[in-house]
Design an enzyme around this catalytic site. Sequence first.
Site, PDB file in Angstrom:
ATOM      1  N   ARG A 128      -3.587  20.762 -15.763  1.00 55.92           N
ATOM      2  CA  ARG A 128      -2.473  19.567 -16.018  1.00 55.92           C
ATOM      3  C   ARG A 128      -2.869  18.931 -17.709  1.00 55.92           C
ATOM      4  O   ARG A 128      -1.877  18.566 -17.942  1.00 55.92           O
ATOM      5  CB  ARG A 128      -2.357  18.608 -15.043  1.00 55.92           C
ATOM      6  CG  ARG A 128      -1.295  17.708 -15.224  1.00 55.92           C
ATOM      7  CD  ARG A 128      -1.065  16.842 -14.154  1.00 55.92           C
ATOM      8  NE  ARG A 128       0.267  16.013 -14.554  1.00 55.92           N
ATOM      9  CZ  ARG A 128       0.829  15.390 -13.333  1.00 55.92           C
ATOM     10  NH1 ARG A 128       0.475  15.301 -12.044  1.00 55.92           N
ATOM     11  NH2 ARG A 128       1.725  14.669 -13.735  1.00 55.92           N
ATOM     12  N   GLU A 148      -4.849  16.073 -12.731  1.00 52.71           N
ATOM     13  CA  GLU A 148      -5.270  15.908 -14.115  1.00 52.71           C
ATOM     14  C   GLU A 148      -6.819  16.250 -14.432  1.00 52.71           C
ATOM     15  O   GLU A 148      -7.420  15.673 -15.186  1.00 52.71           O
ATOM     16  CB  GLU A 148      -4.824  15.126 -15.041  1.00 52.71           C
ATOM     17  CG  GLU A 148      -4.639  15.460 -16.521  1.00 52.71           C
ATOM     18  CD  GLU A 148      -4.015  14.410 -17.329  1.00 52.71           C
ATOM     19  OE1 GLU A 148      -4.446  13.674 -18.065  1.00 52.71           O
ATOM     20  OE2 GLU A 148      -2.571  13.922 -16.932  1.00 52.71           O
ATOM     21  N   HIS A 208       9.332   7.681 -28.014  1.00 52.17           N
ATOM     22  CA  HIS A 208       8.186   8.699 -27.394  1.00 52.17           C
ATOM     23  C   HIS A 208       8.330  10.042 -27.936  1.00 52.17           C
ATOM     24  O   HIS A 208       7.457  10.596 -28.490  1.00 52.17           O
ATOM     25  CB  HIS A 208       8.253   8.472 -25.826  1.00 52.17           C
ATOM     26  CG  HIS A 208       7.186   9.528 -25.318  1.00 52.17           C
ATOM     27  ND1 HIS A 208       5.682   9.043 -25.471  1.00 52.17           N
ATOM     28  CD2 HIS A 208       7.402  10.579 -24.668  1.00 52.17           C
ATOM     29  CE1 HIS A 208       5.294  10.189 -24.736  1.00 52.17           C
ATOM     30  NE2 HIS A 208       6.023  10.901 -24.247  1.00 52.17           N
ATOM     31  N   HIS A 232       0.677   9.307 -29.085  1.00 53.42           N
ATOM     32  CA  HIS A 232       0.506   8.088 -28.512  1.00 53.42           C
ATOM     33  C   HIS A 232       0.012   6.924 -29.633  1.00 53.42           C
ATOM     34  O   HIS A 232       0.508   5.720 -29.580  1.00 53.42           O
ATOM     35  CB  HIS A 232      -0.498   7.832 -27.173  1.00 53.42           C
ATOM     36  CG  HIS A 232       0.337   8.503 -25.897  1.00 53.42           C
ATOM     37  ND1 HIS A 232      -0.484   8.843 -24.947  1.00 53.42           N
ATOM     38  CD2 HIS A 232       1.565   8.840 -25.771  1.00 53.42           C
ATOM     39  CE1 HIS A 232       0.375   9.062 -23.836  1.00 53.42           C
ATOM     40  NE2 HIS A 232       1.595   8.985 -24.358  1.00 53.42           N
ATOM     41  N   HIS A 253       0.388  14.477 -27.130  1.00 56.04           N
ATOM     42  CA  HIS A 253       0.353  13.074 -26.620  1.00 56.04           C
ATOM     43  C   HIS A 253      -0.793  12.354 -27.112  1.00 56.04           C
ATOM     44  O   HIS A 253      -0.793  11.185 -27.286  1.00 56.04           O
ATOM     45  CB  HIS A 253       0.406  13.086 -25.166  1.00 56.04           C
ATOM     46  CG  HIS A 253       1.838  13.509 -24.739  1.00 56.04           C
ATOM     47  ND1 HIS A 253       2.324  14.757 -25.029  1.00 56.04           N
ATOM     48  CD2 HIS A 253       2.733  12.798 -24.063  1.00 56.04           C
ATOM     49  CE1 HIS A 253       3.677  14.553 -24.342  1.00 56.04           C
ATOM     50  NE2 HIS A 253       3.837  13.514 -23.642  1.00 56.04           N
ATOM     51  N   ASN A 268      -0.463  17.202 -21.999  1.00 59.94           N
ATOM     52  CA  ASN A 268      -0.599  16.328 -22.967  1.00 59.94           C
ATOM     53  C   ASN A 268      -0.713  16.973 -24.452  1.00 59.94           C
ATOM     54  O   ASN A 268      -1.122  16.069 -25.216  1.00 59.94           O
ATOM     55  CB  ASN A 268      -2.156  15.672 -22.686  1.00 59.94           C
ATOM     56  CG  ASN A 268      -2.330  14.900 -21.400  1.00 59.94           C
ATOM     57  OD1 ASN A 268      -1.238  14.289 -21.110  1.00 59.94           O
ATOM     58  ND2 ASN A 268      -3.291  14.989 -20.700  1.00 59.94           N
ATOM     59  N   GLU A 297      10.145  17.138 -25.998  1.00 61.21           N
ATOM     60  CA  GLU A 297       9.352  17.486 -24.725  1.00 61.21           C
ATOM     61  C   GLU A 297       9.614  19.005 -24.092  1.00 61.21           C
ATOM     62  O   GLU A 297       8.909  19.764 -23.666  1.00 61.21           O
ATOM     63  CB  GLU A 297       9.512  16.591 -23.473  1.00 61.21           C
ATOM     64  CG  GLU A 297       8.729  15.187 -23.656  1.00 61.21           C
ATOM     65  CD  GLU A 297       7.372  15.163 -23.573  1.00 61.21           C
ATOM     66  OE1 GLU A 297       6.749  16.199 -23.234  1.00 61.21           O
ATOM     67  OE2 GLU A 297       6.658  14.151 -23.769  1.00 61.21           O
ATOM     68  N   ARG A 317       0.884  -1.099  -0.042  1.00 61.98           N
ATOM     69  CA  ARG A 317       0.110   0.036   0.028  1.00 61.98           C
ATOM     70  C   ARG A 317       0.757   1.293  -0.130  1.00 61.98           C
ATOM     71  O   ARG A 317       0.332   2.659   0.442  1.00 61.98           O
ATOM     72  CB  ARG A 317      -0.993   0.023   1.080  1.00 61.98           C
ATOM     73  CG  ARG A 317      -2.133  -1.086   1.028  1.00 61.98           C
ATOM     74  CD  ARG A 317      -3.173  -0.842   1.969  1.00 61.98           C
ATOM     75  NE  ARG A 317      -4.151  -1.664   1.965  1.00 61.98           N
ATOM     76  CZ  ARG A 317      -4.440  -2.962   2.778  1.00 61.98           C
ATOM     77  NH1 ARG A 317      -3.503  -3.211   3.775  1.00 61.98           N
ATOM     78  NH2 ARG A 317      -5.271  -3.665   2.469  1.00 61.98           N
ATOM     79  N   LYS A 368       6.454  22.490 -15.532  1.00 65.44           N
ATOM     80  CA  LYS A 368       5.610  21.596 -15.239  1.00 65.44           C
ATOM     81  C   LYS A 368       5.308  21.387 -13.740  1.00 65.44           C
ATOM     82  O   LYS A 368       4.206  21.044 -13.296  1.00 65.44           O
ATOM     83  CB  LYS A 368       6.339  20.157 -15.464  1.00 65.44           C
ATOM     84  CG  LYS A 368       5.541  19.020 -15.388  1.00 65.44           C
ATOM     85  CD  LYS A 368       6.120  17.718 -16.007  1.00 65.44           C
ATOM     86  CE  LYS A 368       5.105  16.664 -15.860  1.00 65.44           C
ATOM     87  NZ  LYS A 368       5.610  15.398 -16.590  1.00 65.44           N
ATOM     88  N   LYS A 389       3.142  11.160 -11.905  1.00 63.50           N
ATOM     89  CA  LYS A 389       2.443  10.193 -12.722  1.00 63.50           C
ATOM     90  C   LYS A 389       3.355   8.891 -12.721  1.00 63.50           C
ATOM     91  O   LYS A 389       4.245   9.035 -13.178  1.00 63.50           O
ATOM     92  CB  LYS A 389       2.008  10.691 -14.163  1.00 63.50           C
ATOM     93  CG  LYS A 389       0.869  11.634 -14.251  1.00 63.50           C
ATOM     94  CD  LYS A 389       0.681  11.887 -15.677  1.00 63.50           C
ATOM     95  CE  LYS A 389      -0.640  12.555 -16.138  1.00 63.50           C
ATOM     96  NZ  LYS A 389      -0.746  12.858 -17.467  1.00 63.50           N
TER      97      LYS A 389
END
Length: 345
Positions: free
Chosen positions: A228, A224, A249, A239, A235, A232, A172, A108, A214, A130
């Site tokens: 936020r 998000e 990427h 993606h 992306h 993306n 990026e 946990r 960021k 993330k």
Amino acid sequence: MVEVKVKGTYADSSILVGESITNIAKHLPSQGVFVLTDDKVKSLYGKHFEGYPTFTIGQGEGNKTLQTVEQIYRWLLDNDADRSSFILAVGGGIVCDVAGFVASTFMRGVRFGFVSTTLLSQVDASVGGKNGVNLEGFKNIVGCFNQPEFVICDPQMLLTLDERDYRSGLAEVVKHTLIADAAMFTYIEQNSDKLLARDAEAINRVVENSVRIKANIVSMDEREKGERRKLNLGHTWGHAVEKLTHLPHGEAVSIGMMFAAQLSAQKGLMSADEVKRLKALLEKLQLPTSASFDRATAFTYMLKDKKKEKSTIHFVLMEGIGSTRVEPLSTTELQDCYKKMEAAL
């Protein structure tokens, strides 16, 4: 060294730009440290963490899976890890994503930190909390939000990157300027040769700038729900391209940014000159702006993106260089825009 703070819901994260891996011991507890890395990083920097139990993850997106996570859980148990343990990731985005997910879910949740070894990871993947893995090739479908205690961004480690990996990180960097810093976009235009030559001053400047942009956005919207989503940019289409072509990427994001720019221009938000300016910069940084692939298939992949909600995708559009907005676009509208874009090619 510059410290940038990311404020999370449950904990803050310290991004240490300019810190050296040689100082890693001072950021770690005295016992219970477990290291996750990959073979290449271990061969280059393993002497800095050779005293800790170490698990090596295979390179490439194909290793960013639940199967890898399960192997690490078993390894941790076999090595008597417990809730007081600390997980240290030393590697690029794949290693950090997997390590953060493991640390957030093992027993946990245990403490964790990153030493980010690639430009892509330093300016994006390791910053912001993330963590996650892919499922059947779809990016980061399984994951969570949880901040590492620290991220070390050592600029010296970027000197060992191969050219393609390094340039992927520059995509990026450009993305962050498109979102929030037109002046830095101009700086990159004027200093692209220095960046390609890995000039230390130029690298430190763009890494720190990206981290600050960021960190500011994540601190406002960690999970998000609004602001936020701007991160993306490039992306959603990127993606889909990445899954279909298996491009790195950053290269896929570069193509995704051009798609977003063309879509923004079609909707009257970005001028044709600004689209050309972006294309010229990406090409100067030796990044692709298009690729050969089945566009209809890529579009179906885009509609499976995790940013889709029922029949709507939260798509990031550009209001010129240095400003973005998130607009909910229906899949029907996206298909219409896509057809118009195809017709214009």
